[in-house]
Motif scaffolding. Structure first.
Motif, PDB file in Angstrom:
ATOM      1  N   ILE A 162      17.256  35.878 -11.774  1.00 14.36           N
ATOM      2  CA  ILE A 162      17.462  37.232 -11.271  1.00 14.36           C
ATOM      3  C   ILE A 162      16.332  38.057 -11.874  1.00 14.36           C
ATOM      4  O   ILE A 162      16.250  38.211 -13.099  1.00 14.36           O
ATOM      5  CB  ILE A 162      18.826  37.779 -11.737  1.00 14.36           C
ATOM      6  N   VAL A 163      15.422  38.541 -11.025  1.00 18.41           N
ATOM      7  CA  VAL A 163      14.303  39.341 -11.524  1.00 18.41           C
ATOM      8  C   VAL A 163      14.527  40.799 -11.117  1.00 18.41           C
ATOM      9  O   VAL A 163      14.556  41.120  -9.931  1.00 18.41           O
ATOM     10  CB  VAL A 163      12.956  38.844 -10.964  1.00 18.41           C
ATOM     11  N   VAL A 164      14.707  41.643 -12.117  1.00 21.30           N
ATOM     12  CA  VAL A 164      14.972  43.065 -11.877  1.00 21.30           C
ATOM     13  C   VAL A 164      13.723  43.863 -12.221  1.00 21.30           C
ATOM     14  O   VAL A 164      13.228  43.782 -13.351  1.00 21.30           O
ATOM     15  CB  VAL A 164      16.118  43.569 -12.794  1.00 21.30           C
ATOM     16  N   GLY A 165      13.218  44.627 -11.285  1.00 22.52           N
ATOM     17  CA  GLY A 165      12.125  45.566 -11.579  1.00 22.52           C
ATOM     18  C   GLY A 165      12.702  46.962 -11.520  1.00 22.52           C
ATOM     19  O   GLY A 165      13.269  47.345 -10.497  1.00 22.52           O
ATOM     20  N   ALA A 166      12.572  47.715 -12.607  1.00 22.49           N
ATOM     21  CA  ALA A 166      13.188  49.047 -12.606  1.00 22.49           C
ATOM     22  C   ALA A 166      12.443  50.010 -13.519  1.00 22.49           C
ATOM     23  O   ALA A 166      11.971  49.627 -14.595  1.00 22.49           O
ATOM     24  CB  ALA A 166      14.653  48.961 -13.036  1.00 22.49           C
ATOM     25  N   ASP A 167      12.306  51.227 -13.079  1.00 25.09           N
ATOM     26  CA  ASP A 167      11.852  52.327 -13.922  1.00 25.09           C
ATOM     27  C   ASP A 167      12.454  53.618 -13.387  1.00 25.09           C
ATOM     28  O   ASP A 167      12.714  53.741 -12.192  1.00 25.09           O
ATOM     29  CB  ASP A 167      10.313  52.419 -13.984  1.00 25.09           C
ATOM     30  N   GLU A 168      12.679  54.553 -14.312  1.00 26.56           N
ATOM     31  CA  GLU A 168      13.353  55.809 -14.004  1.00 26.56           C
ATOM     32  C   GLU A 168      12.330  56.945 -14.009  1.00 26.56           C
ATOM     33  O   GLU A 168      11.375  56.924 -14.787  1.00 26.56           O
ATOM     34  CB  GLU A 168      14.417  56.040 -15.092  1.00 26.56           C
ATOM     35  N   LEU A 169      12.547  57.943 -13.140  1.00 25.85           N
ATOM     36  CA  LEU A 169      11.707  59.148 -13.151  1.00 25.85           C
ATOM     37  C   LEU A 169      12.152  60.011 -14.329  1.00 25.85           C
ATOM     38  O   LEU A 169      13.266  60.532 -14.333  1.00 25.85           O
ATOM     39  CB  LEU A 169      11.886  59.912 -11.836  1.00 25.85           C
ATOM     40  N   THR A 170      11.300  60.139 -15.341  1.00 20.41           N
ATOM     41  CA  THR A 170      11.673  60.876 -16.553  1.00 20.41           C
ATOM     42  C   THR A 170      10.614  61.921 -16.885  1.00 20.41           C
ATOM     43  O   THR A 170       9.465  61.815 -16.440  1.00 20.41           O
ATOM     44  CB  THR A 170      11.766  59.925 -17.771  1.00 20.41           C
ATOM     45  N   VAL A 207      15.201  40.503  -7.046  1.00 18.89           N
ATOM     46  CA  VAL A 207      15.113  39.295  -6.225  1.00 18.89           C
ATOM     47  C   VAL A 207      15.850  38.160  -6.921  1.00 18.89           C
ATOM     48  O   VAL A 207      15.815  38.046  -8.154  1.00 18.89           O
ATOM     49  CB  VAL A 207      13.657  38.843  -5.922  1.00 18.89           C
ATOM     50  N   LEU A 208      16.542  37.359  -6.112  1.00 22.55           N
ATOM     51  CA  LEU A 208      17.173  36.141  -6.605  1.00 22.55           C
ATOM     52  C   LEU A 208      16.256  34.982  -6.233  1.00 22.55           C
ATOM     53  O   LEU A 208      16.017  34.730  -5.053  1.00 22.55           O
ATOM     54  CB  LEU A 208      18.558  35.973  -5.959  1.00 22.55           C
ATOM     55  N   LEU A 209      15.699  34.329  -7.244  1.00 23.52           N
ATOM     56  CA  LEU A 209      14.839  33.164  -7.016  1.00 23.52           C
ATOM     57  C   LEU A 209      15.649  31.906  -7.280  1.00 23.52           C
ATOM     58  O   LEU A 209      16.520  31.895  -8.154  1.00 23.52           O
ATOM     59  CB  LEU A 209      13.627  33.197  -7.948  1.00 23.52           C
ATOM     60  N   THR A 210      15.334  30.853  -6.552  1.00 22.26           N
ATOM     61  CA  THR A 210      16.088  29.608  -6.745  1.00 22.26           C
ATOM     62  C   THR A 210      15.226  28.393  -6.448  1.00 22.26           C
ATOM     63  O   THR A 210      14.255  28.475  -5.689  1.00 22.26           O
ATOM     64  CB  THR A 210      17.346  29.585  -5.845  1.00 22.26           C
ATOM     65  N   THR A 211      15.602  27.278  -7.061  1.00 18.40           N
ATOM     66  CA  THR A 211      14.990  25.994  -6.704  1.00 18.40           C
ATOM     67  C   THR A 211      15.952  25.189  -5.823  1.00 18.40           C
ATOM     68  O   THR A 211      15.682  24.034  -5.509  1.00 18.40           O
ATOM     69  CB  THR A 211      14.651  25.176  -7.967  1.00 18.40           C
ATOM     70  N   GLN A 212      17.084  25.791  -5.484  1.00 16.75           N
ATOM     71  CA  GLN A 212      18.093  25.108  -4.643  1.00 16.75           C
ATOM     72  C   GLN A 212      18.365  25.938  -3.393  1.00 16.75           C
ATOM     73  O   GLN A 212      19.455  26.489  -3.231  1.00 16.75           O
ATOM     74  CB  GLN A 212      19.385  24.924  -5.449  1.00 16.75           C
ATOM     75  N   PRO A 213      17.370  26.027  -2.480  1.00 19.96           N
ATOM     76  CA  PRO A 213      17.516  26.932  -1.344  1.00 19.96           C
ATOM     77  C   PRO A 213      18.687  26.573  -0.439  1.00 19.96           C
ATOM     78  O   PRO A 213      19.291  27.451   0.174  1.00 19.96           O
ATOM     79  CB  PRO A 213      16.176  26.796  -0.607  1.00 19.96           C
ATOM     80  N   GLU A 214      19.030  25.262  -0.362  1.00 16.17           N
ATOM     81  CA  GLU A 214      20.114  24.836   0.533  1.00 16.17           C
ATOM     82  C   GLU A 214      21.432  25.507   0.148  1.00 16.17           C
ATOM     83  O   GLU A 214      22.283  25.770   0.991  1.00 16.17           O
ATOM     84  CB  GLU A 214      20.248  23.308   0.548  1.00 16.17           C
ATOM     85  N   ARG A 215      21.540  25.828  -1.137  1.00 17.25           N
ATOM     86  CA  ARG A 215      22.743  26.495  -1.629  1.00 17.25           C
ATOM     87  C   ARG A 215      22.902  27.904  -1.028  1.00 17.25           C
ATOM     88  O   ARG A 215      24.008  28.431  -0.958  1.00 17.25           O
ATOM     89  CB  ARG A 215      22.601  26.566  -3.150  1.00 17.25           C
ATOM     90  N   PHE A 216      21.787  28.493  -0.640  1.00 15.27           N
ATOM     91  CA  PHE A 216      21.813  29.872  -0.142  1.00 15.27           C
ATOM     92  C   PHE A 216      21.421  29.953   1.339  1.00 15.27           C
ATOM     93  O   PHE A 216      21.180  31.033   1.855  1.00 15.27           O
ATOM     94  CB  PHE A 216      20.881  30.764  -0.958  1.00 15.27           C
ATOM     95  N   ALA A 217      21.317  28.803   2.001  1.00 18.36           N
ATOM     96  CA  ALA A 217      20.883  28.782   3.399  1.00 18.36           C
ATOM     97  C   ALA A 217      21.868  29.593   4.257  1.00 18.36           C
ATOM     98  O   ALA A 217      23.046  29.660   3.919  1.00 18.36           O
ATOM     99  CB  ALA A 217      20.828  27.335   3.888  1.00 18.36           C
ATOM    100  N   PRO A 218      21.403  30.166   5.369  1.00 21.53           N
ATOM    101  CA  PRO A 218      20.057  30.045   5.948  1.00 21.53           C
ATOM    102  C   PRO A 218      19.092  31.150   5.503  1.00 21.53           C
ATOM    103  O   PRO A 218      17.976  31.208   6.004  1.00 21.53           O
ATOM    104  CB  PRO A 218      20.344  30.173   7.443  1.00 21.53           C
ATOM    105  N   ASP A 219      19.519  32.020   4.572  1.00 22.19           N
ATOM    106  CA  ASP A 219      18.677  33.182   4.260  1.00 22.19           C
ATOM    107  C   ASP A 219      17.502  32.846   3.339  1.00 22.19           C
ATOM    108  O   ASP A 219      16.557  33.606   3.240  1.00 22.19           O
ATOM    109  CB  ASP A 219      19.532  34.268   3.606  1.00 22.19           C
ATOM    110  N   SER A 220      17.584  31.711   2.666  1.00 26.59           N
ATOM    111  CA  SER A 220      16.571  31.397   1.661  1.00 26.59           C
ATOM    112  C   SER A 220      15.370  30.700   2.287  1.00 26.59           C
ATOM    113  O   SER A 220      15.017  29.603   1.913  1.00 26.59           O
ATOM    114  CB  SER A 220      17.193  30.513   0.586  1.00 26.59           C
ATOM    115  N   ASN A 221      14.751  31.340   3.277  1.00 23.70           N
ATOM    116  CA  ASN A 221      13.619  30.708   3.956  1.00 23.70           C
ATOM    117  C   ASN A 221      12.293  31.324   3.535  1.00 23.70           C
ATOM    118  O   ASN A 221      11.333  31.300   4.285  1.00 23.70           O
ATOM    119  CB  ASN A 221      13.810  30.816   5.479  1.00 23.70           C
TER     120      ASN A 221
END
Lengths: 376, 200
Positions: A162-170, A207-221
């Protein structure tokens, strides 16, 4: 070190964005397609004595024990954890941020979660994850965090990330960019002749990255092909004069991805709308042979969201691929850079397979990554 | 292989385990300037750096220059980590901003600027990465550096500064040269064996 490692493929299985343009990826992408900007004039004395043209998320909800920054992150991550069961032992949680909970400096400077590692661990725990990592590498943090996760996944250290990119307007960040004279007082115009600087923004992209795309098919294309990272070795707050080092990163990404220039259907550029950054990028793209390639900067929609930018822009570009839709670079009218670029001016339906994402940042860092739509 | 390593802790600078400079109990600000002078470096930009960049700069100078290491700029990476990110300078910037915000301080409010300064000084055009962890994490370094392209050298380690606290451990990893094995236990040993000696 090892010469014959069998590297696993890394796929993007799902994503989410919480930003001024919407509370999920769908809402964000539909606004981008309609050329709706999330930027507006904000007159808020707690942010700046001057009004600033920026992106701000109107309503952020979350548990009371979380800071506003952490709520941004958890409301984006929880969309993915509600859709997928991820094994905690085999999932790496990566937080990409430049300033995290920096707003605590004003209210509670001794707060333990002013430290980025403590923030990341807290968010990871709140979302059910055990292994957390913080990448803080200026404006390329988001692209780099995906690159770092790819390395861990392809070697089998983890199965998912699970890769989170975040920053706040401060006020911290606004005052800093004001002091540098880098802010535009109006809608920013990446690569345009009238560009007058950056708009700041805030967002959390996951973004959710995976090495097991079949587990998340059909969206993991969607596959992460390769990347390149370089440093200008020139100036800590000004980009390279030649663009050679960003071009080196692009070349490394193309080589690792085993694609050719002709395979790149579009480029999601960094395009901050400062004079020097956009000029440097135009030189890098010319050096790389991409003068004719369709290109956008999404800063006109989101402003510069710092540690979130690479992840958010990656997600919008992934949705472009999935829906075969080029999205525009709003704010652009006429070229204001020395090298020819093919800036996308309107939403266009077109078969798309592969894109190049680039980013550059303070400290002289550059990143390039290539993403491709494939069947698993 | 770990070919050279520098440790800066307790106002003492060591290269490959050998003491190079020892401060005299003054502030961290003074110690960093005195160490710079003692090493006879001529690089006026040093004076405008924040303490995090100064500390990393000095260690990199020893590991890359004084050790006699040879490398080409595009084939060396810089992978750094620390606990406090740029918080030392963040606090200084926020305090200064109560009167007039300082752009010269603001540009140091990112942890990877120390890597940028090292890259400028040593003409390093390879990749950088900056990680933030609670304490020095030998397995993070050993694992991540081993995932970099095998023909690259890597300047890696820990550069942490907060107020008077300073803790630096930088090393050069080179697959093609003799040295100590690059693994978590060696890194742990080198980091710890020079921690907590003399001079507070």
């Amino acid at each position: 070190m090892e010469s014959a490692v069998n590297l696993r493929n890394v796929w993007v299985a799902d994503d989410s964005i919480v930003s001024p343009l919407g509370a999920d990826s769908e809402e964000n992408f539909s606004n981008v397609v309609k050329s709706v900007s999330g930027l507006s004039r904000i007159a808020d004395p707690s942010l700046s004595a001057n009004s600033v043209y920026a992106g701000q998320i109107p309503n952020i909800t979350g548990d009371h024990y979380l800071t506003r920054f952490e709520k941004m992150c958890t409301s984006a991550v929880s969309q993915l954890t509600s859709r997928h069961m991820l094994p905690a032992e085999k999932t790496l949680f990566v937080l990409s941020t430049t300033k995290g909970n920096i707003d605590l400096l004003k209210s509670d400077p001794s707060h333990p979660r002013i430290h980025l590692h403590a923030t990341a661990r807290h968010i990871a725990k709140a979302c059910g994850f055990k292994h957390s990592l913080v990448v803080s590498n200026a404006c390329i943090s988001g692209v780099m965090a995906i690159a770092v996760a790819k390395r861990y996944l392809e070697r089998g250290e983890f199965d998912h990330a699970i890769v989170v990119g975040a920053d706040e307007l401060t006020s911290f960040v606004v005052s800093g960019f004001e002091s540098l004279g880098a802010l535009s007082n109006e809608q920013c115009r990446p690569f345009d002749q009238d560009r007058a600087g950056i708009n700041l923004g805030e967002a959390a992209g996951v973004v959710l990255l995976t090495t097991q795309p079949e587990r998340f098919a059909p969206d993991s294309n969607i596959k992460v092909l390769g990347f390149g990272l370089t440093n200008d070795a020139n100036h800590i707050s000004g980009p390279s004069r030649t663009g050679e080092e960003l071009a080196l990163a692009i070349r490394a990404a193309i080589n690792e991805s085993r694609v050719s220039n002709n395979d790149i259907d579009f480029i999601s550029a960094h395009g901050t709308a400062t004079l020097y950054n956009d000029e440097m990028e135009s030189k890098a793209f010319a050096l790389s042979g991409f003068s004719e390639t369709s290109l956008n900067s999404l800063k006109g929609f989101y402003g510069h969201t710092l540690g979130a930018a690479g992840v958010v822009e990656m997600i919008i570009s992934i949705h472009s691929l999935k829906r075969d839709t080029l999205v525009p670079s709003i704010g652009y009218r006429e070229s204001g850079v020395s090298q020819k670029l093919n800036v996308i001016e309107a939403t266009t339906k077109k078969p798309l397979k592969t894109f190049l994402k680039t980013a550059s940042g303070f400290g002289g860092c550059n990143a390039a990554m290539i993403i491709q739509k494939q069947s698993i | 292989m770990i070919t050279h390593y520098c440790r800066i802790v307790n106002k003492t600078v060591r290269l490959d385990g050998v003491e190079i400079f020892r401060g005299e109990g003054k502030s961290l600000d003074e110690f960093l300037i005195n160490a710079y002078n003692a090493l006879k470096i001529d690089y006026p930009k040093f004076y405008k750096m924040d303490n995090l960049s100064k500390a990393g700069f000095l260690a990199a100078e020893l590991v890359l220059k004084n050790s006699g290491a040879s490398y080409s700029g595009e084939k060396i990476s810089v992978v750094l980590s620390n606990a406090h990110a740029s918080l030392d300078t963040d606090v200084k910037y926020a305090n200064a901003s109560k009167t007039v915000p300082s752009p010269a301080l603001f540009v140091y409010t990112l942890p990877n600027i120390v890597a940028g300064e090292i890259c400028i000084r040593h003409k390093i055009k390879g990749e950088n990465a900056f990680f933030v962890s609670e304490t020095f994490d030998p397995s993070l370094m050993a694992t991540y550096v081993s995932m970099l392209p095998a023909d690259n050298l890597c300047l890696a380690g820990w550069v942490d500064v907060m107020g008077e606290h300073h803790d630096v451990f930088l090393y050069l990893q080179d697959n093609a040269s003799p040295g100590k094995p690059h693994n978590a236990s060696t890194l742990n040993e080198l980091y710890n064996k020079e921690y907590g000696t003399v001079n507070g």
